[in-house]
Design a protein around this motif. Sequence first.
Motif, PDB file in Angstrom:
ATOM      1  N   CYS A   8       0.845  -1.193   0.000  1.00  0.00           N
ATOM      2  CA  CYS A   8       0.000   0.000   0.000  1.00  0.00           C
ATOM      3  C   CYS A   8       0.884   1.248   0.000  1.00  0.00           C
ATOM      4  O   CYS A   8       2.109   1.160   0.096  1.00  0.00           O
ATOM      5  CB  CYS A   8      -0.936   0.009   1.210  1.00  0.00           C
ATOM      6  N   GLU A   9       0.250   2.395  -0.053  1.00  0.00           N
ATOM      7  CA  GLU A   9       0.975   3.660  -0.091  1.00  0.00           C
ATOM      8  C   GLU A   9       1.789   3.929   1.184  1.00  0.00           C
ATOM      9  O   GLU A   9       2.695   4.741   1.187  1.00  0.00           O
ATOM     10  CB  GLU A   9       0.010   4.813  -0.340  1.00  0.00           C
ATOM     11  N   ARG A  10       1.456   3.195   2.257  1.00  0.00           N
ATOM     12  CA  ARG A  10       2.203   3.343   3.521  1.00  0.00           C
ATOM     13  C   ARG A  10       3.263   2.259   3.678  1.00  0.00           C
ATOM     14  O   ARG A  10       3.767   2.029   4.768  1.00  0.00           O
ATOM     15  CB  ARG A  10       1.226   3.302   4.692  1.00  0.00           C
ATOM     16  N   SER A  11       3.539   1.543   2.593  1.00  0.00           N
ATOM     17  CA  SER A  11       4.576   0.503   2.529  1.00  0.00           C
ATOM     18  C   SER A  11       4.268  -0.742   3.339  1.00  0.00           C
ATOM     19  O   SER A  11       5.167  -1.495   3.684  1.00  0.00           O
ATOM     20  CB  SER A  11       5.948   1.066   2.942  1.00  0.00           C
ATOM     21  N   HIS A  12       2.991  -0.983   3.655  1.00  0.00           N
ATOM     22  CA  HIS A  12       2.610  -2.248   4.282  1.00  0.00           C
ATOM     23  C   HIS A  12       2.588  -3.312   3.192  1.00  0.00           C
ATOM     24  O   HIS A  12       1.982  -3.118   2.151  1.00  0.00           O
ATOM     25  CB  HIS A  12       1.215  -2.166   4.920  1.00  0.00           C
TER      26      HIS A  12
END
Length: 156
Positions: A8-12
């Motif tokens: 995801c955009e939060r690097s998860h």
Amino acid sequence: MIRYTLQCERSHGFDGWFRSSGDFDLQAEAGLLSCPLCGSVAIEKGLMAPAVRTAEKVAESTPVTAERAELPNSGDVALLGDKEQRLRAMIRALRDEVTKNAENVGPRFAEVARRMHEGEIEKGSVYGKASPEEIKSLAEDGIDFHPLPVLPDEGN
């Protein structure tokens, strides 16, 4: 089936299974994919290493029974080892637990989730259906929700 490493955009990072690369693209564009940790719908494919099966690993796979061989052809198929069968059982148990203990609000899910988030009604566990646009709107507004896992054979 194709397994992609997703991010995801939060690097998860997490994994996703798709019938084809086109299915991933369609689902991502429609906002149908979401991060299991933060709910973000901004999902991209991550870096992946190719999976190579050795003859030893193939021999360890669960055999197809005569009963399963008689099922109608449904397209892509897979052999599941013990680890994957346990994971499948956990996914089914999670879904069963949610549907047993939460209220099914059907197509009103987005409306009910938003009203709970805004404090108009008491917060509780609910599940239901939402369109890609509703999912995207809920995520953009910071409303916490999670996709309810569905196993492919549940639709057959």
